[in-house]
Scaffold this active site. Structure first.
Site, short mmCIF file in Angstrom:
data_model
loop_
_atom_site.label_atom_id
_atom_site.label_comp_id
_atom_site.label_asym_id
_atom_site.label_seq_id
_atom_site.Cartn_x
_atom_site.Cartn_y
_atom_site.Cartn_z
N ARG D 96 0.82 -1.22 0.00
CA ARG D 96 0.00 0.00 0.00
C ARG D 96 0.85 1.26 0.00
O ARG D 96 0.59 2.22 -0.71
CB ARG D 96 -0.96 -0.04 1.21
CG ARG D 96 -1.86 1.12 1.43
CD ARG D 96 -2.77 1.58 0.29
NE ARG D 96 -3.27 0.63 -0.62
CZ ARG D 96 -3.40 0.84 -1.93
NH1 ARG D 96 -3.04 1.99 -2.48
NH2 ARG D 96 -3.87 -0.09 -2.72
N LYS D 131 2.66 25.27 -3.63
CA LYS D 131 1.37 24.69 -3.20
C LYS D 131 1.44 23.16 -3.28
O LYS D 131 0.65 22.51 -3.97
CB LYS D 131 0.25 25.24 -4.08
CG LYS D 131 0.01 26.73 -3.88
CD LYS D 131 -1.14 27.26 -4.73
CE LYS D 131 -1.34 28.77 -4.47
NZ LYS D 131 -2.39 29.35 -5.33
N LYS D 163 5.61 38.65 -3.23
CA LYS D 163 4.23 38.43 -3.61
C LYS D 163 3.35 39.59 -3.15
O LYS D 163 3.81 40.51 -2.47
CB LYS D 163 3.74 37.10 -3.03
CG LYS D 163 4.68 35.93 -3.40
CD LYS D 163 4.01 34.60 -3.26
CE LYS D 163 3.01 34.38 -4.39
NZ LYS D 163 2.42 33.03 -4.37
N GLU D 193 5.72 39.68 -8.09
CA GLU D 193 4.38 39.50 -8.63
C GLU D 193 3.83 40.85 -9.08
O GLU D 193 3.84 41.82 -8.32
CB GLU D 193 3.51 38.90 -7.51
CG GLU D 193 2.11 38.52 -7.91
CD GLU D 193 1.38 37.83 -6.76
OE1 GLU D 193 1.98 36.95 -6.08
OE2 GLU D 193 0.22 38.20 -6.49
N ASP D 214 0.47 37.77 -12.49
CA ASP D 214 -0.51 36.97 -11.75
C ASP D 214 -1.94 37.38 -12.06
O ASP D 214 -2.31 38.56 -11.95
CB ASP D 214 -0.26 37.12 -10.25
CG ASP D 214 -1.02 36.07 -9.47
OD1 ASP D 214 -0.98 34.88 -9.86
OD2 ASP D 214 -1.68 36.45 -8.48
#
Lengths: 276, 276, 276, 276, 276, 276
Positions: D96, D131, D163, D193, D214
Site C-alpha cells: 500500500r 502549493k 508576492k 508578482e 498573476d
C-alpha cells in the site's frame, strides 16, 4: 521541564496513542474537566514525579498538578501523592503513561531503600549496574538515587571497567589493567573485575584504582580487603540479595552493586482515582 | 532487519555508549576477533533473538551469529542459544544491550508460558495489558506472544475500552457504552469494564461487544457469564496470579489479562561466555 | 497543541524554509506587524483549524488568531474563517504551510460531506481507506471525520483485513479466515474481501465478522446481504463515486469506502488576505 | 538509495504499520514467497520508481525487483511496470505504501506531461509552485520534472519572490523590489508578482529580474511582455488550466506555473497483482 | 560504520543538499563514473578517514575508496591520502562534506601533534576541554586523540569538575569539594579548579583527587606541585600556547589542557582532484 | 524562538550533558539562584544572541536575560553584553554551550567585519562559501551576515555553481555551462568557475550569468572584467586574505569569497562571570 525527560515522555505518549485516544474521543465531551488523585495502594517510596507530571503537561499544558508527597518520601497505602485537575480527555489519555513511569520508578526506589536500610549501619553504599532496561536508564538510575543508592557509571563511555570478557580477550589481568592505566584520561579511574585473591594482587600491582569483587563469598572478600592498600576502592557484586547484603556490607567493601534492582523489580502499586 | 526494531536497538546502543566503549578501546586490539556463546544460566523460554542479533549486527555488520535454539523454545541451564563470532571490541560493546533485551524478553516469555500451561486445559487465553514499560511495548508484547499469550490492544488508538474512569466521567455505564457504539468505526468492538452483574446487564443492554470483568471473584464471574449472550466476549482482570489463574480460567471467561507479566517480571538469566 | 500535530507542522515548516524566508527578511522590517484574514474563495466545509493555527504559533507564539467559523461548518465564498494578527515576517513565512494544510483538509471534508449528504437518507456510512498520501494520514483521516465520515482502520496494525492478495497467497478464503479467527486478539474482528456470493458464504462459514464486498454491483450486493446473518457487518468498495453512491447505500450495506476522497481530491480554495 | 528518500519511505512505512501487519502475520507463513506485478489500470506516465522500490527493500532487502518501464515513459492499461519477488509477508506489508507513492506521483507526472504537450509548440515551460502537500514536496517536485516540467523554487530559502502580501506590507512595489535588490545575494534573482502594466513598469524600473504576471488575461500579458526588456524573465500564473494553457504559452511568456498539478491532481491507477 | 558517525554524516549531507545537487544533475550524466584523489596541499597529520569515507559511502554504497595514508600519519604537500572511485554525481555531491570534516579534523590533529612534540621530553600530556564547537565534539575529540592528546571528560555527565563559578555559588572551595566527595559515585574522581596555593591546600584537605591549576604561571605551579601529595593528579590550564607549553610541561604537572585546539584551529588544506 | 535554532541548541545541550550535570547536582542547592554576566575579554563584534539565550531558556524557561549590546555591535574588553538571572544549576549547565556558540559566532562576525571595513571604499562585497563546519552552517552563515558579509548559496540545492571538477567531468567549460543553462529553473542563475581569460570567454559565450574567478591575480582579474558584459556578475576566490583583499576588491569584481572566515577563524573571547 528537562529536555531529555520531555523527549522521553513525548515518545512514550506517542507510543501509547499514535492516533489519539479513541475511547475518550467517543465518550467524553471535549470541554469536560475532572479532578483525579494519584493514590498509593501499598506502602512504597514515591518516585517519578517529573515523569508523571510531564505526561499530563505535555498533552495539555493547562492541566494543573498539586504535589503532597515529595519524591523520595515513604507513602502509605491510600495516601494521595498528587492531584491532577484539568481536561478530562487529556487526563484519561495521559493516565497510563504517567502511571507506568511512576509505578516502575517507585518500585525501584522502594527496593533500593530497603537495601540501603539493611546496610545502614555500615559505610557501604548500594549501587546500580548497566543491567537496566533499554531506553529506561535515565529513569531507572534516577530512581536508584531517590531510593538512596549511588549510580555506577551511566554508560560505557563514562568509566573504565575491565570485566571477565576483557581479561579473557587480553589474556591476563595484569596486562589488561596496565594497558588501561597507561592510556586512560586523567579524570578516569580503572576498575577491574577480580574473582580471587591472586587476581586482586595482580590488579593492584598493575595499578588498578577500583576492584570489582565478583561472585566471591563475604568471607573471601574480607581476606582480599586485608591486602587492598588505602586509596583503592572496592565493589562487591554477583548474587547479592536482600538476604545476604548485610553480610557483604559488613566485609568492609565500599559498595555493593546489584542488577536486580533495575532489571527484575516489582512495580509499586498506584492508581489514578477520579473524583465523582 | 525490521525498521522499528532497528531504530529501537540503535537508540539502546547509543544510550549505552554515547561516545563509544572506552574500556575496549584501551585494552583490546582493534583487529582482534573472538567467539562468544549466549548461554542460559537457568531454565527459561528463549525470547528476543532479533533484538539480540541486531545489537551486534548494528555495531558491526560483519559479525556472524549462529542460532541453535529458536525463539519460543525452552532452554535449560548451561545450554547455548546462539554463538557470536567477529570483532572483539564490537562484541564487547554490544554485549550488555543484547543481554538486557534477551534476559528481559525471555523473562516475560517464561512467565507467560507458565500461565498458559496452568490454564492449558481450558479454552481461556492469557493476554497482556497497556501496563508495559515506556518504550518497550513492542518488545514486551512480542515476548507475550512468544510465551503463548495473546496481545490486547497495542495502544489507545487501536481499540475501544471504556474503563472505570471513563464511566465515572460520563456518569453511568449505559450512556458510556451507547456513545461509543453509536460512533465507533465498523472495524472496532466496544469493550467495557464492569464490576458486578448489574453493570454487566447495563453494558449488554447498551450493546457492548466485550465485557472486562474487573476485580471480581471467580464465583461471581461464573454467575455473570451465565447472563452473557453468545457473541459477547469476556475478559477477567484484577489480581490474577499464577496461584488463582486456573480458577479464573475455569469460569468460562474467554481471556484473563495480567499486568504483572510486563511490569513486574523477573529477568531470565543468560550470559555471554567468551571462548578462551 | 497536540504532540503529533506539532511535530508534523514543525517538519512542514522546516521543509518549506530550511534556512528561513529570505524574501521577507530582505523586504519586511523585523518589528512590523500585520493583520491577515483566512478567506474562503469558494463554498466548502472548513477543516484544518489546528494545523493552520499551529503553523503560525510555532513560528511565533505571540501571534494571535481569532476563529469565526468552527471546523466542520460550511463556509461561503468571501467569508472570513480566522483572523491572524502579529509579526509580519512570521505571518508571511507561515502562510503557505498553513494554507497547504487548510485547503487540502477542507477539500477532503467538503467531498466527504457531499457523499454523506447524498446517502443521508440511509443508515449507511461513508468510510475512508489506507489509500492516503504518505505522511498525511492523520490530517486526512481527521478531515474525513470532520466531513461526516467514519475512519476505517488507521493502519495495518490496528485491524485485520484479509484482501485478495492474502487470499491468493493462502490459497482459499475459508482457510484465510479460519487462520485469522483462530489466533486473532479478542478485541479484533476479522474482515475479509469477497467478490461474489460463494466467497461470502465461505467467509461466513469460516467465522468472518465483517465482509468487504469489493467491485460488486448494487444488485449483487443486495443478494449477498440477504444471506448475511445478523451481527456480521458489511462494507462495499470499488468504483463507488458520487454518482452511484446512493445506489450502493440503499442496498442495506453498513458502510461504503472510497479511496478517492483521500488520494484524488481537489483542494478547497482559501487565501490569506492582508489588511492594507 | 537516496538518504532523504530512504528516511521519507521509512517514515511512511512506520505510519502505515506502527506495530507490524497483523493480517499477514496471522494468515501467511513466515517463509512463503510470492511474485507480484505492478500493473497499470489506465494510461499514464510512470513515476515514483525509487519510492516504490524502497518501500519493499526497506522492509526486506532480499526482495528483488525487475523494472520493465522506466520512469517518465507512458504506460498503457494492463501493462506491467515492475515485478516484485520475495517474502510474501513483506510484499503485502509494503504494497500500500509503495502504491500510494507510485499512483500519486504518476498522477502528477501524467498531468504535467499533458500540459507540456499542449504547449509543446511554444518555448514556454510549465513550472510548479510551493502549493505542494506537506511532507511531499520532494516527491511531488520530482514528479513534475519527470512529467516534463521545471521546478520553481524548492522552498522559501532558495529564491526571492515578492508576492502581493509582501508588497502590501511594504507599501508599494518599487520599494519592495529595491529593498530586495539592494541586499540580495549575488547568486539570486529578484522575482516579483505584478498584476498590471503599471506595476510591471515599476518592477522593471526597480531592477526586478523576473516578473510573475498573476491573474492577468493572455491579451494583457502580451501587452506587458512588449515592454519587458531582454534579460528579464516572465512567468504567468493564476487560473491557468489545460483549457487555456496554450493561449498563455503563446503570449511569449517564458513559463507558466500551476498549483493544481501538485495540490489537486487525480492519482493514476495502478495495482499490485499477485501471481497465483 | 559507526552508528553515531553515520548519523552525524547523514545529517551533514542533508544540511548541504536538502533537495539534492542541482549542478551535478544538470551537467553530469547519471551513469558517468570518475576517479578522484584526496590530495594534501600542505604538511599535516591526516585525520578524519571514517568521516570522509562515510560521506561518499552514504550517498552511494558502490563507491570504492582506497587508503594510502592511515589516520595519524604525517602527510606532505601533494601526497595522495585516499582515492575515490565511482559515480561522478555522488562523488561531486559528497566532496565538500567529506573535505569539511577531513580538513577540520586534520587541522586539529596537526596542532595537537605539534604541542605533543614540543612537550615530548616530559611526562606531561596535552588534553582537550569542553570548548568544542556544538555538534562536533565526537569528531573534534577524536582528532585530539589522533594528534596524540588525551581526552578530558566528554561531557558534563561523565566527570566532576568544580570550576570557579561553582565555588562562587557554593561560597568556598573546601565546602564545594567536600560536598562532591561526600556524594560522588565510587567510579568518579573530584577535580577542582584552584588559582593559588591556598586554594590548593583547601582542595587537598577536602579530599580533591585532581587539581586544575588555572591561570597560574609555571613558577607558581612548581611551588604548588611541591605540596601536592602522591596520588593527586594535576592539570594546568589558561593561556597555554605553543610558545609556553614546554615551560608548563616542565613544572611536573601531569596534563596541560588547551581550549584553542578545538575552538580556534586552522583547517588543514586538502582538496579532491579529479583524474582527467 | 526559531524552530531550527531551538532544535540545534537542544541537541548541543544534550551533547554536552547526556545525563545531566553531575558537578552542579552534587555541589549546588536545587533552589539557589544566581546572577551572571556575559563579559567580553577582548574587542569583537558581538554575535550569537539567540543561540546564547536559547541555551539558558531551553534548560529553564524561568531564567531571565537582559541584553545591553545588540547583535552586530562592537563590544570592548570588559564590557557586559547580557546578564543572566535564575536557577544556579541551570545557568552552570547551560554556560559552556552558550559560550561555545557565542565565542565562535562572534569570532566569525569580527573577522568578516574586518574584511568588510578593509574593502569598504569599494562596491565589492565579502561573501562566504560552503566551507562551513558540519552542522554549523546556519549559525556560521548568520554570523557572516552580522559581520557585514553576504551569504553565498546556502547549500547544493539552492544555486548552480559549476566548479573545476564538474568541468573536468563534462570535458569543457562551454558544454558544462550550456547544459546547465538549457535546463535550469527560471529562478536560478548559472555560475561557473574560470581560471583564465579564455575560459571566461567560453563561459560568457555559453551564457553564464556569474563568473567565479578562481585563483587569479588581481591584475589578471582586471583584464578579464574588461571583457565581461554588463549584467554578468563576478566573484573572486582563492587565497584571498586580509592582506590582499583590498587589491582584489579594487579590481571591480562584485564579490570576493573566502573560506577561512568559516573554517579557520579564531573564537572571540567571552566568559560568564558570576556575581558574588
Amino acid at each position: 521541564m528537562d529536555i531529555r525527560i520531555t523527549k522521553e515522555v513525548e515518545n512514550a505518549l506517542l507510543e501509547d496513542a499514535p492516533w489519539g485516544d479513541i475511547t475518550s474521543k467517543l465518550t467524553i465531551d471535549k470541554h469536560q474537566s475532572s479532578i483525579a488523585h494519584l493514590m498509593s495502594k501499598s506502602d512504597s517510596v514515591a518516585c517519578g514525579h517529573e515523569y508523571f507530571l510531564s505526561s499530563f503537561k505535555l498533552l495539555d499544558e493547562t492541566i494543573s498538578i498539586e504535589t503532597y508527597i515529595p519524591e523520595g518520601n515513604w507513602v502509605k497505602s491510600s495516601e494521595i501523592v498528587m492531584t491532577v485537575k484539568g481536561n478530562t480527555r487529556a487526563i484519561l489519555q495521559a493516565e497510563r503513561v504517567g502511571l507506568n513511569y511512576f509505578c516502575h520508578m517507585s518500585g525501584i526506589a522502594t527496593e533500593v531503600r530497603k537495601i540501603a536500610t539493611l546496610i545502614g549501619s555500615t559505610d557501604c553504599k548500594v549501587v546500580d549496574t548497566r543491567k537496566t532496561l533499554p531506553h529506561l536508564r535515565l529513569a531507572q538510575k534516577h530512581a536508584v538515587e531517590v531510593g538512596g543508592g549511588i549510580n555506577h557509571r551511566m554508560d560505557l563511555s563514562s568509566a573504565i571497567l575491565i570485566k571477565d570478557n576483557h581479561i579473557c580477550a587480553v589474556g591476563n589481568i595484569y596486562d589488561a589493567v596496565s594497558l588501561a592505566k597507561d592510556r586512560s584520561p586523567h579524570t578516569m579511574n580503572v576498575e577491574v573485575e577480580v574473582t580471587d585473591i591472586d587476581q586482586a594482587r595482580s590488579a593492584i600491582d598493575a595499578g588498578a584504582d577500583i576492584l570489582l569483587l565478583d561472585n566471591i563469598t563475604p568471607e573471601q572478600i574480607e581476606k582480599i580487603i586485608e591486602i587492598v592498600p588505602d586509596g583503592i576502592r572496592t565493589e562487591a557484586s554477583g548474587g547479592i540479595t536482600p538476604l545476604n547484603c548485610k553480610a557483604y556490607a559488613e566485609t568492609g567493601v565500599d559498595t555493593i552493586s546489584m542488577g536486580y534492582i533495575t532489571h527484575s523489580v516489582k512495580s509499586a502499586d498506584f492508581s489514578l482515582e477520579f473524583e465523582d
